[in-house]
Design a protein around this motif. Structure first.
Motif, mmCIF file in Angstrom:
data_model
loop_
_atom_site.group_PDB
_atom_site.id
_atom_site.type_symbol
_atom_site.label_atom_id
_atom_site.label_comp_id
_atom_site.label_asym_id
_atom_site.label_seq_id
_atom_site.Cartn_x
_atom_site.Cartn_y
_atom_site.Cartn_z
ATOM 1 N N GLY A 93 -2.945 -4.844 6.268
ATOM 2 C CA GLY A 93 -2.688 -6.292 6.273
ATOM 3 C C GLY A 93 -1.893 -6.713 7.501
ATOM 4 O O GLY A 93 -2.219 -7.704 8.154
ATOM 5 N N LEU A 143 -4.135 -6.638 10.558
ATOM 6 C CA LEU A 143 -5.018 -7.807 10.611
ATOM 7 C C LEU A 143 -4.243 -9.073 10.985
ATOM 8 O O LEU A 143 -4.741 -9.915 11.738
ATOM 9 C CB LEU A 143 -5.739 -7.982 9.272
ATOM 10 C CG LEU A 143 -6.720 -6.851 8.929
ATOM 11 C CD1 LEU A 143 -7.247 -7.014 7.513
ATOM 12 C CD2 LEU A 143 -7.855 -6.793 9.933
ATOM 13 N N THR A 203 -3.669 -13.488 5.984
ATOM 14 C CA THR A 203 -3.332 -12.064 6.091
ATOM 15 C C THR A 203 -3.055 -11.485 4.709
ATOM 16 O O THR A 203 -3.482 -10.375 4.387
ATOM 17 C CB THR A 203 -2.104 -11.877 7.011
ATOM 18 O OG1 THR A 203 -2.406 -12.418 8.294
ATOM 19 C CG2 THR A 203 -1.738 -10.420 7.158
ATOM 20 N N CYS A 253 -4.317 -12.581 1.925
ATOM 21 C CA CYS A 253 -5.620 -12.472 1.247
ATOM 22 C C CYS A 253 -6.345 -11.200 1.690
ATOM 23 O O CYS A 253 -6.985 -10.526 0.873
ATOM 24 C CB CYS A 253 -6.477 -13.697 1.525
ATOM 25 S SG CYS A 253 -5.868 -15.183 0.686
ATOM 26 N N CYS A 254 -6.226 -10.842 2.963
ATOM 27 C CA CYS A 254 -6.809 -9.579 3.463
ATOM 28 C C CYS A 254 -6.142 -8.401 2.780
ATOM 29 O O CYS A 254 -6.810 -7.439 2.380
ATOM 30 C CB CYS A 254 -6.659 -9.483 4.973
ATOM 31 S SG CYS A 254 -7.666 -10.663 5.896
#
Length: 194
Positions: A109, A112, A183, A185-186
């Motif tokens: 996370g 990303l 981020t 949500c990732c």
């Protein structure tokens, strides 16, 4: 007769500056990595190694090589790309060892989110302070429960702080909050996939 003149604007400016200084992105990242390592049961040595590999070394390279890169005419995006490559290596190592959850998912996370900052800063000066803090607050709530929901006030306060200090426009600060939420949500997607 003496009167005291109060200057609320000066006091407010000092408070918002203080708030940005006590919650820099590197500190928030360090807290998240330490919490993830503890949650995964890594022990003190494992947590310190994780902290060094994911936060300290990449952060030192990013902050410490700024002058060197500029003197050599190397664009700042290459420093950011180097840090992203180090974070990618850290994420891969976490999966290969394998390190217990939530460490690999958290590192992924954060990777990303870092890539998002690199990408979006080409067009908009997205606030890293707001982005990382938003991710951190949501991460703590997801990891430790809804009892930590009171932390949600931290992101709007950081938005106010960064805008008041003139470091970011409201649009840039809100974009930081959106990136932090994306981020997170990732992170949730990686947790579900794992």
């Amino acid at each position: 007769m003496k009167t005291t003149e109060h200057r609320p604007a000066a006091q407010l400016s000092s408070a918002v500056s203080w708030y940005s200084k006590i919650l820099p992105p590197a500190l928030v990242l360090a807290v998240l990595i330490i919490a993830a390592g503890i949650q995964a049961g890594l022990g003190p040595v494992g947590v310190l190694l994780l902290l060094a590999g994911v936060v300290v070394v990449p952060g030192t390279i990013y902050k410490g090589t700024k002058g060197l890169f500029r003197r050599r005419g190397i664009p700042d995006r290459w420093r950011a790309a180097l840090v992203a490559a180090l974070m990618l290596a850290g994420a891969v190592v976490c999966y290969l060892l394998p390190v217990a959850s939530p460490v690999p998912e958290t590192v992924t996370g954060l990777l990303l989110g870092n890539l998002g900052l690199v990408f979006f800063r080409r067009w908009l000066n997205v606030s890293a302070h707001v982005s990382v803090l938003t991710f951190g607050v949501l991460w703590i709530m997801a990891t430790y429960g809804a009892g930590w929901a009171w932390l949600l006030i931290l992101s709007p306060l950081m938005i106010f702080s960064r805008v008041s200090l003139g470091e970011h426009t409201l649009r840039e600060a809100l974009s930081g909050a959106a990136l932090g939420a994306a981020t997170f949500c990732c992170f949730l997607a990686v947790m579900t996939w794992s």
